[in-house]
Design a protein around this motif. Sequence first.
Motif: not given
Length: 128
Positions: A33-34, A38-39, A42, A70, A74, A77
């Motif tokens: 997804h990231q 599209d974070p 996520a 991670n 996100a 992001a």
Amino acid sequence: MAPIRERPERCEGTEGEEQPEILTARDDLAAAHQAAGDPGLAIPLLERTLADRVRVLGEDHPGVMASRINLAGAYQAVGEPGRAITPYAEALIQLMREFGTDHPLTVRVVRTLHALLAERDGGAHPGP
């Protein structure tokens, strides 16, 4: 992305949510997804994976450290750097214990955390 999206659900139905393979599959889906830009999709996966990894694997497991990093990335992001501070700080404790202060990942997380704290506090933090 349909095959990777189906992988965690397919595994959860047959093996149970506590299997390390399911945690990895969920993490992989979040990474996809990231990578697809599209974070926001996520984040729920990463939050759930982190909670499950802590519960199943324990606080000191390397997978928990990776999940924290991670998740923090996100949050950054999607423009929520304040939410990234805690997971980065918790990962940093593990990194320093496992790899020491000179390891490249430790250095990267220190710098990122410093920048986030400086941004939050209006530049009031001295350099790392």
